[in-house]
Design a protein around this motif. Sequence first.
Motif, PDB file in Angstrom:
ATOM      1  N   LEU A  18       0.825  -1.105   0.201  1.00 32.86           N
ATOM      2  CA  LEU A  18      -0.038   0.021  -0.003  1.00 32.86           C
ATOM      3  C   LEU A  18       0.868   1.320   0.066  1.00 32.86           C
ATOM      4  N   ASP A  19       0.481   2.106  -0.957  1.00 32.04           N
ATOM      5  CA  ASP A  19       1.317   3.307  -1.045  1.00 32.04           C
ATOM      6  C   ASP A  19       0.280   4.610  -0.663  1.00 32.04           C
ATOM      7  N   VAL A  20       0.412   5.310   0.482  1.00 34.09           N
ATOM      8  CA  VAL A  20      -0.778   5.958   0.796  1.00 34.09           C
ATOM      9  C   VAL A  20      -1.204   7.249  -0.291  1.00 34.09           C
ATOM     10  N   ARG A  21      -0.047   7.418  -1.257  1.00 32.17           N
ATOM     11  CA  ARG A  21      -0.441   8.496  -2.099  1.00 32.17           C
ATOM     12  C   ARG A  21      -1.199   8.044  -3.438  1.00 32.17           C
ATOM     13  N   GLU A  22      -1.237   6.751  -3.505  1.00 35.40           N
ATOM     14  CA  GLU A  22      -2.352   6.295  -4.627  1.00 35.40           C
ATOM     15  C   GLU A  22      -3.808   6.640  -4.212  1.00 35.40           C
ATOM     16  N   PRO A  23      -4.492   6.903  -5.493  1.00 38.10           N
ATOM     17  CA  PRO A  23      -5.844   7.670  -5.199  1.00 38.10           C
ATOM     18  C   PRO A  23      -6.824   6.394  -4.637  1.00 38.10           C
ATOM     19  N   VAL A  24      -6.635   5.209  -4.953  1.00 38.25           N
ATOM     20  CA  VAL A  24      -7.414   4.054  -4.393  1.00 38.25           C
ATOM     21  C   VAL A  24      -6.419   3.307  -3.611  1.00 38.25           C
ATOM     22  N   TRP A  25      -6.710   2.865  -2.380  1.00 38.07           N
ATOM     23  CA  TRP A  25      -5.946   1.766  -1.536  1.00 38.07           C
ATOM     24  C   TRP A  25      -6.384   0.475  -1.928  1.00 38.07           C
ATOM     25  N   ALA A  26      -5.561  -0.435  -1.449  1.00 42.90           N
ATOM     26  CA  ALA A  26      -5.756  -1.978  -1.790  1.00 42.90           C
ATOM     27  C   ALA A  26      -6.981  -2.199  -1.228  1.00 42.90           C
ATOM     28  N   VAL A  27      -7.188  -1.732   0.253  1.00 45.59           N
ATOM     29  CA  VAL A  27      -8.345  -2.081   1.039  1.00 45.59           C
ATOM     30  C   VAL A  27      -9.757  -1.756   0.467  1.00 45.59           C
ATOM     31  N   GLY A  57     -10.119   9.581   4.883  1.00 46.35           N
ATOM     32  CA  GLY A  57     -11.276  10.063   4.786  1.00 46.35           C
ATOM     33  C   GLY A  57     -12.358   9.414   3.872  1.00 46.35           C
ATOM     34  N   ARG A  58     -11.728   8.673   3.060  1.00 47.69           N
ATOM     35  CA  ARG A  58     -12.450   7.871   1.856  1.00 47.69           C
ATOM     36  C   ARG A  58     -12.882   6.482   3.014  1.00 47.69           C
ATOM     37  N   ILE A  59     -12.139   6.113   3.741  1.00 41.49           N
ATOM     38  CA  ILE A  59     -12.446   4.656   4.333  1.00 41.49           C
ATOM     39  C   ILE A  59     -13.178   4.733   5.671  1.00 41.49           C
ATOM     40  N   LEU A  60     -12.791   5.618   6.384  1.00 41.57           N
ATOM     41  CA  LEU A  60     -13.478   5.588   8.000  1.00 41.57           C
ATOM     42  C   LEU A  60     -14.820   6.407   7.820  1.00 41.57           C
ATOM     43  N   PRO A  66     -15.531  -4.480   9.219  1.00 45.03           N
ATOM     44  CA  PRO A  66     -15.117  -3.153   8.881  1.00 45.03           C
ATOM     45  C   PRO A  66     -14.051  -2.477   9.362  1.00 45.03           C
ATOM     46  N   ILE A  67     -13.018  -1.816   8.753  1.00 42.05           N
ATOM     47  CA  ILE A  67     -12.111  -0.855   9.295  1.00 42.05           C
ATOM     48  C   ILE A  67     -12.777   0.092  10.291  1.00 42.05           C
ATOM     49  N   THR A  68     -12.739   0.309  11.128  1.00 42.53           N
ATOM     50  CA  THR A  68     -13.108   1.328  12.306  1.00 42.53           C
ATOM     51  C   THR A  68     -12.005   2.249  12.730  1.00 42.53           C
ATOM     52  N   ALA A  69     -10.636   1.750  12.431  1.00 43.65           N
ATOM     53  CA  ALA A  69      -9.503   2.453  13.050  1.00 43.65           C
ATOM     54  C   ALA A  69      -8.297   2.551  12.178  1.00 43.65           C
ATOM     55  N   ILE A  70      -7.594   3.511  11.811  1.00 42.89           N
ATOM     56  CA  ILE A  70      -6.514   3.351  11.119  1.00 42.89           C
ATOM     57  C   ILE A  70      -5.050   3.834  12.240  1.00 42.89           C
ATOM     58  N   VAL A  71      -4.088   3.208  12.032  1.00 43.26           N
ATOM     59  CA  VAL A  71      -3.223   3.504  12.982  1.00 43.26           C
ATOM     60  C   VAL A  71      -1.930   3.865  12.171  1.00 43.26           C
TER      61      VAL A  71
END
Length: 221
Positions: A88-97, A136-139, A110-115
Motif C-alpha cells: 500500500l502506497d498512501v499516495r495512490e488515489p485508491v488503496w488496496a483495501v 477520509g474515504r475509508i473511515l 469493517p475498518i473502524t480505525a487507522i494506525v
Amino acid sequence: MTLQDARQYAPATDRNREPILEVLSQVLPGSGTILEIASGTGEHAVFLASRLKDYMWLPTDIDPQRRASIIAWTKHLGCNNIYPPLELDVREPVWAVEEGTVTQWLDTSPITAIVNINMIHISPWSACLGLMAGAGRILKAGGMLYLYGPFKQSGEHTAPSNAAFDESLRAQNPEWGVRNLDDVVAVASGQNFTLKQTYQMPANNLSVVFQRSAIGGSDRT
C-alpha cells in the motif's frame, strides 16, 4: 532465507510499544478491523494485535522486505487476528483495501480505525496528504485515526533532540522532516477529522488521536 531470517528489528519498538498500547486501549472504537499504514518490521503489529484480541489487524507496507518481515513475525508468534500484509502506497488515489478480494475480508469486520506509527516525518509531505485522503474515504463517522511520532507544536520543536533529528532527516532527504502539528491538524480537518486528544510519549514523541466527523449531520454512504 529461513522464515526466522526474514524478521527485521526496529530498536525503538521496545521503548514505545507499551505506551502506544496504553493509548490505543483507551481510544479505539469498540470493534472492527484496525488498518495499520506503514507497518515496517511488523513488531508493532504482532505486539498490539496479540493484546487487542477483540480486533482484527490489517498491516500494510510499500516495501516487500518489510512485508516479508511482517509475515515472519506473525508466524513466529502465532498471531491469529492479523491479516496477511498488503502492499500500500498512501499516495495512490485508491488503496488496496478499497478494491478486489480485500473488501471481502472486511465484510464482517469493517475498518473502524487507522494506525500510523513513525511515517509522516520520514516521507514526503504528499504521504501525509495521501494518508488523510485515504482515511477520509475509508473511515465512517466515529472512526479513529491514530498518529505516533515527533511533531513541532506552534511551529517550534518541543526538544533539542527533536530539532537535531529534524536536521538529520532533512539532510537525508529535503522532503522529509518533523511536521508541524498545526499543519497536520489542518489537513485532517479538511477530511472531516476532529483532533480529539494528544498524549505525551517516550523520546519527545506524541500520540495524536483524530475522530471522523459526520458530513452535514450524516455520514457518507
